[in-house]
Scaffold this motif. Structure first.
Motif, PDB file in Angstrom:
ATOM      1  N   VAL A  29       0.926  -1.067   0.034  1.00 10.49           N
ATOM      2  CA  VAL A  29      -0.013   0.038  -0.017  1.00 10.49           C
ATOM      3  C   VAL A  29       0.933   1.273   0.101  1.00 10.49           C
ATOM      4  O   VAL A  29       0.595   2.336  -0.532  1.00 10.49           O
ATOM      5  CB  VAL A  29      -1.166   0.052   1.134  1.00 10.49           C
ATOM      6  N   SER A  30       1.890   1.158   0.811  1.00 13.21           N
ATOM      7  CA  SER A  30       2.773   2.249   0.843  1.00 13.21           C
ATOM      8  C   SER A  30       3.519   2.791  -0.670  1.00 13.21           C
ATOM      9  O   SER A  30       3.986   3.883  -0.572  1.00 13.21           O
ATOM     10  CB  SER A  30       3.880   1.848   1.735  1.00 13.21           C
ATOM     11  N   THR A  31       3.355   2.117  -1.732  1.00 15.30           N
ATOM     12  CA  THR A  31       3.919   2.304  -2.834  1.00 15.30           C
ATOM     13  C   THR A  31       2.845   2.837  -3.822  1.00 15.30           C
ATOM     14  O   THR A  31       3.165   3.216  -5.017  1.00 15.30           O
ATOM     15  CB  THR A  31       4.601   0.952  -3.591  1.00 15.30           C
ATOM     16  N   MET A  32       1.779   2.996  -3.481  1.00 14.79           N
ATOM     17  CA  MET A  32       0.479   3.474  -4.132  1.00 14.79           C
ATOM     18  C   MET A  32       0.289   4.914  -4.060  1.00 14.79           C
ATOM     19  O   MET A  32       0.858   5.494  -3.143  1.00 14.79           O
ATOM     20  CB  MET A  32      -0.614   2.722  -3.810  1.00 14.79           C
ATOM     21  N   SER A  33      -0.293   5.444  -4.961  1.00 15.70           N
ATOM     22  CA  SER A  33      -0.795   6.886  -4.818  1.00 15.70           C
ATOM     23  C   SER A  33      -1.594   7.298  -3.846  1.00 15.70           C
ATOM     24  O   SER A  33      -2.351   6.247  -3.213  1.00 15.70           O
ATOM     25  CB  SER A  33      -1.413   7.374  -6.298  1.00 15.70           C
TER      26      SER A  33
END
Length: 136
Positions: A29-33
């Motif tokens: 999730v941390s890599t998502m916009s």
């Protein structure tokens, strides 16, 4: 609180599909916009199969393109029979989804009207403001 069973994984998969993120299920999730993260949070809430979804400023910090996607996701939820309670200062991208507008001021309900009436009132207020400006 154990491992997810087959039925649990199916619910999670369906919820991610519903919010348009099925293809990102294996991503952190941390890599998502910001918009994608909001949709993950909605999917997570939906996995609990709530009767009502309460959202506080769901479009805050989300770019215009992802606000549009979020509005489409929320429309799918409404179409599926979900009830949404949205607290927001910015109705713009969600206006077409709303059925009522409740304005709260100093802890009291100041206004509770259908969305069409609210929009009509806004247009009237804007015309009044223009008349005042024209008067100088």
């Amino acid at each position: 609180m154990g491992r997810l069973g087959r039925a649990d994984r199916a619910i999670v998969r369906d919820c991610l599909e519903l919010v348009g993120l099925g293809d990102l299920a294996s991503h952190e999730v941390s890599t998502m916009s910001g918009g994608q993260q909001r949709r993950v949070l909605i999917a997570r809430a939906l996995a609990a199969e709530p009767e009502m979804l309460v959202m506080d400023e769901p479009t805050a910090g989300v770019d215009a393109a992802n606000q549009k996607v979020l509005a489409q996701v929320l429309q799918r939820l409404i179409d599926a029979g979900s009830t949404l309670l949205v607290v927001t200062h910015e109705m713009g991208p969600l206006t077409s989804l709303l059925s009522r507008v409740v304005t709260v001021e100093a802890g009291r309900v100041r206004k509770d009207v259908p969305i069409a009436r609210h929009l009509q009132d806004l247009r009237s207020e804007a015309q009044d403001d223009l008349a005042v400006l024209a008067e100088g």
